[in-house]
Design a protein around this motif. Structure first.
Motif: not given
Lengths: 613, 347
Positions: A286-289, A291-292, A295-296, A298-299, A321-322, A325, B79, B85-86, B90
């Motif tokens: 559970q991310a902070e937003d 976008i995170s 992005c997490a 994607i990571g 945007e992500a 990416l 980005i 976050a990325i 990982v």
């Protein structure tokens, strides 16, 4: 006893009351029992955006609709045949949706001065002739429940709460269903609260016998079990089906499932469901937003997980945007958008299909993304699986569109044999010889070489990549090559997805084309119109980018193409620009699903009312 | 934490700085402080005890964020603002990896501020290298969230009117468990900080004051030039008093909550009166006071490890929870998942 029994093919029931009245629970109990009884069914909850709106108010009304039958049930039903209204507000909010001769069961005890005023009734509707045309069955539910529970150990407040079970028992009698499944459920649910268990059991059974003895009911209804395919079934909502589908995909891909998500209505249940599945190798973050969250994901995809992010419209806007990416880095990721009314915060608890163009075009640059859409709650399972298959095979982001209507609606799911699901396992690149991060296989997908693999250390990122080598490249011609490769890769997926299927009268003049969650309403409308002698063909898009390879052929075959959608014409826009055909739009943006009658009327209008002959 | 497989075994040939260089042309401006940071990382990395395929550098956008291209490990140039976050994804996907974040003051503290504070809060095992040059370089010279108030830049021709962030204060306030500062011009010190961060379990921040010789040249001159640095920098060392000055003639004393510079020459104060640095103090109050020295021109700039505390890391706790659930419930299979809840049979 001695009451008339009437056989019905299908019935639509709506339970409505205060958000504290337990209507969702009552509705789901009636649903479970009905499913066990063997009917086909479809449900739709309708609850206020406020968590606990003040009691008795119009905006605090919570509803649960169930359509069940002995035939193939495709939607939760256009208009209820029966309304159970626990208070005046519930009656006022729901009466406009009812069939003209509907049965209204009201809790007369709730029709006091205070509640009438809160519901903005000047006069008691039970005492004037404003309900003429309906069959009103006035039941003093609160009083009867209190009488039944007299001497019980629970408080008056708890007695008041038990009235929904009295109502449920009454409905079980009226529609000839057993009370035992609910008793079993109560015994597990209230096993640590014996007094409440006894009270609720008593309320339920007293309600049932009240139905039998009261003279208020002269008729009892019977709906035969449906002829469903053999097998084991369970009832699933779209969000549950989505979550299970993703777990199944991860198991069949032999990967860990990673979900990065931020709570948002109406997608949060997918996060809730997946958070429960830790023993299945699921990691939820559970991310902070928003976008995170992506992005997490994607990571995690970079590191070799089946990566998922779930959201609704405004969240997808934040993730934009992500997503780009992921397009540039050519990493697999599934993005699920449970659409709701927009723009901006819009109508969080209401359904809409207005994010198709956002999904298609909502990124900077040439950034094609695969787009799928689920057509029914159960289909969410299969499309989540399919989205994963495509993402992994082609190393691409895939957006799966569902919506609030599918997410919260439920229907019986014939449980598949896990072994019948295809193997979608992937091969991580381990071979050093000839490894280049942006070399491509026959699907144009690049190798997935994950951190931890010796000898394949490489760097990726959002800057344009040199073809094959994957190093940063500002070369102008290379950029064009890469843009085209990314587009071609997505387009080629058309060869790997099913053709657009046409059902109904293949030789009709009119083709009705929908996408995603409107399938049930369209199919019901088409079926009814065809029964009345109209010739109609139907096709439904579940793949929106790329479109199935036979789409042009199908669309150009028909004199008229009608496109019903819950937006102002987004698929119509795509079909016109992609296939150079005109279509007839049928649009609705009221935060509500189509009633099949709305589509049927339009069909008849187009066919000139002459039965298409 | 590295397990045996991802760590280098004794018998293997030791890697060198060269093994970590990609050989790609480095494209920072000549004279940029980033070159030193890269060199110190390449020199230190062989001592991390990790195979290089198990090290990942993740960056956002900005001059500093080109860092991953020059390290011959796995890397992700993502980005703007999103590196933490990325990197979180990982690390969660594969906790055996050692994950570094290379970022700048605009990337981490402006657009990526939210991800930064939450990475600190969770204590996820990431090592963050913050290249703080107090300016936007890649966009050609606008003031940043660490620029001093009144700074004249292209976007603030009359001087900026907003106050800066102190990254160390933000990290401490957000729950970071390893917080350090170094300078691009102090290679040995920077190497020591990198090495210490690599051994920490949990979030580690190294703020590196780095000179942008194009848009903010000389911003840290006071702390790097021979003539002035001794009088303006205090090196934090665990268990040692805060002493500085050309001849170690000055110290910092904590008078209540107020730090003050005292002379060790006038006989009024001795070493025994000075603030003795305790890296491992579980209470972050003193570390926070150290982080505010920068507001007071009379106080020296502390470099070194402000604080380091032990707490379980987020990624480790995630693993532990999953393993406990698997142990107590058994590993799930699809059949049990599909049949979870109310089912019925149509015969």
């Amino acid at each position: 006893m001695g009451k008339e029994v009437q056989i019905l093919e299908d019935v639509t029931v709506r339970f409505a009351g205060d958000s504290g009245d337990g209507m969702q629970l009552t509705g789901s109990q009636f649903t479970n029992t009905t499913a066990l009884f063997g009917n086909d069914l479809s449900t739709l909850p309708d609850y206020p955006a406020e968590i606990r709106a003040p009691a008795g108010t119009l905006y605090g009304v919570s509803g649960f609709q169930l359509h069940f039958g002995s035939n193939d049930i495709k939607t939760p039903g256009d208009s209820p045949d029966v309304l159970i209204a626990m208070n005046p507000a519930a009656l006022k909010v729901n009466i406009k949706d009812l069939k003209s001769n509907a049965i209204i069961i009201v809790n007369t005890n709730a029709f006091d001065q205070k509640n009438l005023k809160l519901a903005q009734y000047e006069k008691n509707p039970l005492e004037d002739d404003s309900l003429k045309g309906y069959t009103v069955i006035p039941v003093p539910l609160s009083q009867l429940t209190a009488n039944a529970l007299e001497g019980s150990a629970i408080s008056n407040k708890e007695v008041g709460r038990s009235k929904n079970f009295f109502a449920l028992g009454m409905m079980y009698w009226l529609y000839n269903r057993p009370i035992e499944p609910t008793i079993l459920w109560m015994e597990s649910k209230f096993k640590n609260k014996p007094e409440i268990l006894e009270a609720n059991k008593k309320a339920l059974s007293t309600g049932y016998y009240f139905g039998e003895t009261t003279e208020l009911f002269t008729t009892r209804y019977h709906v035969e079990p449906a002829k469903l395919e053999k097998g084991f079934y369970r009832n699933v909502s779209g969000n549950e089906a989505t979550a299970i589908g993703m777990v199944a995909a991860a198991v069949k891909a032999k990967l860990q499932l990673f979900l990065g998500s931020y709570p948002i209505t109406p997608a949060s249940e997918i996060l809730h469901e997946l958070s429960r599945y830790k023993s299945y190798g699921v990691k939820t973050f559970q991310a902070e937003d928003e976008i995170s969250a992506i992005c997490a994901a994607i990571g995690a995809s970079f590191a070799g997980d089946l990566a998922l992010t779930t959201t609704s419209g405004p969240g997808l806007a934040l993730k934009t945007e992500a997503v780009g990416l992921a397009v540039m880095t050519e990493l697999p990721i599934v993005i699920i958008n449970v659409q709701r009314g927009g723009p901006s915060t819009g109508l969080p608890t209401k359904t809409e299909q207005a994010d198709l163009l956002q999904s298609m075009f909502g990124r900077n640059g040439e950034a094609p993304v695969v787009i799928l859409a689920a057509s029914t709650p159960v289909d969410c399972f299969y499309m989540a699986f399919e989205a994963s298959r495509i993402a992994l095979k082609y190393m691409v982001p895939v957006i799966l569109l569902t919506d609030g209507y599918l997410a919260n609606g439920s229907e019986p799911w014939r449980i598949p044999d896990p072994d019948s699901l295809p193997d979608i396992s992937v091969q991580f690149r381990t071979e050093k010889e000839g490894y280049y991060p942006y070399s491509r296989n026959e699907n144009l997908s690049r190798p997935w070489a994950i951190p931890g693999t010796p000898g394949l250390e490489h760097r990726i990122g959002g800057l344009e990549k040199a073809n094959i080598y994957g190093t940063v490249s500002y070369d102008t011609e290379n950029h064009e090559i890469m843009c085209k490769l990314r587009e071609e890769k997505v387009n080629k997926i058309a060869l790997d997805i099913p053709d657009l299927e046409v059902t109904g009268d293949l030789d009709a003049d009119l083709l009705v084309v929908g996408w995603g969650g409107t399938f049930g309403s369209i199919a019901e409308a088409v079926q009814r119109a065809r029964k009345n002698g109209y010739k109609i063909a139907q096709a439904h898009f579940k793949y929106l980018n790329p479109f199935p390879k036979n789409s042009a052929e199908v669309l150009k075959k028909y004199k008229s193409v009608l496109v019903p959608e819950l937006n102002l014409g987004q698929l119509s826009h795509l079909l016109r620009s992609e296939f150079l055909i005109d279509v007839v739009q049928l649009n609705k943006v009221q935060g509500l699903p189509f009633k099949s009658i709305e589509i049927e009327e339009r069909i008849i209008e187009i066919l000139g009312g002459n039965n298409g002959k | 934490m590295a397990n045996n497989e991802s760590a280098v075994s004794q018998s293997e040939v030791k890697l060198t700085a060269k093994d970590f260089s990609t050989g790609q042309d480095v494209r920072w401006c000549p004279g940029c402080g980033d070159y030193s940071i890269l060199a110190q990382m390449q020199r230190t990395a062989p001592d991390f005890g990790m195979k290089k395929e198990n090290i990942v550098y993740v960056s956002g956008i900005g001059c500093s964020s080109r860092f991953p291209y020059y390290m011959d490990t796995y890397g992700f140039h993502s980005i703007h603002g999103r590196a933490p976050a990325i990197a979180t994804g990982v690390k969660l996907a594969n906790p055996e990896l050692m994950v570094w974040v290379a970022t700048g003051d605009g990337d981490l503290l402006s657009i990526g501020g939210n991800h930064f504070i939450h990475a600190c809060r969770r204590n996820i095992d990431l090592k963050i290298l913050l290249f703080n040059n107090r300016i936007y370089g890649l966009t050609k010279g606008q003031y940043s969230p660490t620029s001093e108030k009144g700074k004249k830049t292209k976007s603030t021709p009359f001087g900026s009117v907003d106050y800066p962030f102190h990254p160390i204060s933000v990290a401490i306030g957000s729950g970071a468990t390893f917080v350090a500062r170094s300078l691009d011009r102090e290679p040995k010190h920077l190497q020591a900080m990198m090495s210490r961060a690599s051994k920490h379990t949990g979030i580690a921040l190294i703020e590196i004051l780095q000179n942008c010789n194009i848009f903010n040249d000389g911003a840290f001159e006071l702390y790097t030039e021979k003539d002035t640095k001794a009088d303006n920098v205090v090196v934090l060392e665990h268990g040692k008093p805060l002493v500085f000055g050309k001849n170690n003639e000055k110290g910092v004393r904590l008078n209540g909550f107020n730090p003050e510079v005292v002379s060790l020459e006038d006989g009024k104060f001795s070493l025994d009166d000075l603030w003795v640095h305790d890296e491992f103090d579980p209470d972050p109050t003193r570390a926070f006071i150290l982080s505010r020295f920068i507001d007071n021109n009379a106080l020296p700039l502390p470099i070194g490890i402000f604080m380091q505390i032990q707490k379980t890391s987020y990624d480790a706790d995630v693993e532990t929870q999953i393993n406990n659930i698997k142990t107590s419930r058994g590993e799930g299979d699809l059949k049990s998942l599909f049949f979870d809840g109310n089912t019925w049979e149509v015969a």
